[in-house]
Scaffold this motif. Structure first.
Motif, short mmCIF file in Angstrom:
data_model
loop_
_atom_site.label_atom_id
_atom_site.label_comp_id
_atom_site.label_asym_id
_atom_site.label_seq_id
_atom_site.Cartn_x
_atom_site.Cartn_y
_atom_site.Cartn_z
N ALA A 1 4.44 23.59 2.83
CA ALA A 1 4.13 22.17 3.01
C ALA A 1 2.70 21.90 2.54
CB ALA A 1 4.29 21.76 4.47
N LEU A 2 2.55 20.98 1.58
CA LEU A 2 1.24 20.54 1.13
C LEU A 2 0.78 19.33 1.94
CD1 LEU A 2 1.98 20.75 -2.69
CD2 LEU A 2 0.54 22.32 -1.39
N ARG B 1 0.86 -1.18 0.00
CA ARG B 1 0.00 0.00 0.00
C ARG B 1 0.90 1.23 0.00
NH1 ARG B 1 -3.09 -0.77 4.50
NH2 ARG B 1 -4.75 -1.80 3.34
N LEU B 2 0.63 2.15 -0.93
CA LEU B 2 1.47 3.35 -1.10
C LEU B 2 0.94 4.51 -0.26
CD1 LEU B 2 3.72 4.83 -2.86
CD2 LEU B 2 1.81 5.57 -4.28
N PHE B 3 1.87 5.24 0.34
CA PHE B 3 1.53 6.47 1.06
C PHE B 3 2.43 7.61 0.61
CE2 PHE B 3 0.27 3.07 4.01
CZ PHE B 3 -1.03 3.44 4.30
N VAL B 4 1.93 8.83 0.75
CA VAL B 4 2.74 10.03 0.51
C VAL B 4 3.06 10.60 1.88
CG1 VAL B 4 2.86 12.31 -0.56
CG2 VAL B 4 1.61 10.46 -1.69
N ASP B 5 4.32 10.51 2.27
CA ASP B 5 4.74 10.92 3.61
C ASP B 5 4.69 12.43 3.75
OD1 ASP B 5 5.45 9.58 5.96
OD2 ASP B 5 7.51 10.30 5.81
N ASP B 6 5.23 13.14 2.76
CA ASP B 6 5.20 14.60 2.79
C ASP B 6 5.41 15.14 1.38
OD1 ASP B 6 8.14 15.32 2.32
OD2 ASP B 6 8.32 14.02 4.06
N CYS B 7 4.93 16.35 1.15
CA CYS B 7 5.13 17.08 -0.11
C CYS B 7 5.40 18.53 0.24
CB CYS B 7 3.89 17.03 -1.01
SG CYS B 7 3.64 15.51 -1.91
N VAL B 8 6.41 19.11 -0.39
CA VAL B 8 6.73 20.51 -0.14
C VAL B 8 6.88 21.23 -1.47
CG1 VAL B 8 9.22 20.08 0.00
CG2 VAL B 8 8.26 22.08 1.13
#
Length: 296
Positions: free
Chosen positions: A199-200, A178-185
């Protein structure tokens, strides 16, 4: 093909470098541009050779050099750079007689290839190297069109529109993941630690941009498949800055699909109607740290 006035820029995509040959009759007018006014990439690399007789200028750069960027799709590695022509006044210092020009350059390399089974001798390789090869995962992050059916051809947006972002992992022979997006900036340069930065997604999977007033940013629920995570972000620009190019850098990760989502592995959106955080899957309590800011 050879560089000629009809095709003034020729590109060779080699195994580890790109060779760009530029005919100085760049515009096909018979007026030769100056070699000193030609550069490659955002790092403004200079030519390595010049053939005066043939009126040809040659650039050679490693695929990662001169400020090139790398885009990954499920099937390809795409290295992008550009040839820039910026005329400087000569003789008469008040005027120039040619326009500046930018020529985009791309090198595409397949991410997958086939080998004959006759060439494979597993007993020659120690088990640990075979294992490490199996553990390699292929992640991708793509801008999609509005119905998520295909990758978006343009990366240009108007304020008021929404970015449709899709993260994927090709799991191959792995146990289900299962894929997760930990953080996006978001930043104004490729350096994710540069300033200003916004930070998004933060706190191990909280889409914090959706907490802001007047936004509809959210993860798409339910998922189409466990190895894919889709989310929408309202278009924005940095205040007080006229640049139109924004870089979004995301950290992707996976967990076993049979492992229940938890505060470390989650995808949480803020629901404006209920003023509560809600996960794409799992129990609501895993999102509580999105509000407190105290996530593992």
């Amino acid at each position: 093909q050879a560089a000629a006035p009809l095709h003034p820029v020729a590109v060779q995509c080699q195994e580890a470098q790109v060779v760009v040959t530029v005919h100085r009759d760049l515009f096909g007018t018979g007026r030769l541009v100056r070699a000193a006014d030609l550069t490659l990439g955002s790092a403004a690399c200079l030519p390595v050779a010049q053939d005066v007789a043939e009126s040809v200028v040659t650039f050679v750069a490693g695929l990662h050099e001169c400020g090139s960027t790398l885009q990954m799709t499920p099937d390809s590695l795409i290295y992008k750079t550009s040839l820039s022509y910026k005329p400087t006044p000569s003789g008469n210092l008040v005027i120039v007689r040619t326009n500046a020009a930018v020529v985009p350059i791309e090198c595409h390399y397949p991410r997958k290839s086939n080998v004959s089974s006759n060439a494979v001798w597993p007993t020659w390789a120690p088990f640990r190297s075979t294992l490490s090869a199996e553990e390699r995962l292929m992640f991708s992050l793509r801008l999609m069109n509005d119905d998520w059916s295909a990758e978006r051809l343009s990366n240009g947006f108007q304020l008021g529109e929404s970015l449709h972002l899709q993260a994927d992992v090709a799991s191959g022979d792995h146990v289900p993941l299962r894929l997760f997006v930990d953080d996006c900036v978001a930043t104004l340069s490729p350096d994710r630690n540069s300033s200003p930065r916004y930070a998004l997604i933060d706190l191990s999977g909280c889409l914090v941009d959706g907490r802001s007033d007047d936004t509809t940013s959210a993860f798409i629920s339910p998922r189409t498949r466990q190895e894919t995570l889709q989310f929408m972000v309202d278009a924005f620009k940095f205040a007080g800055d006229d640049r139109n190019l924004i870089y979004i850098t995301c950290h992707l990760k996976v967990s076993p699909a049979d492992q229940a989502p938890n505060p470390l592995n989650k995808a949480c959106s803020f629901n404006k109607a209920s003023s509560l955080w809600a996960p794409v899957e799992g129990t609501g309590d895993i999102c509580s740290c999105c509000e407190t800011g105290n996530c593992p």
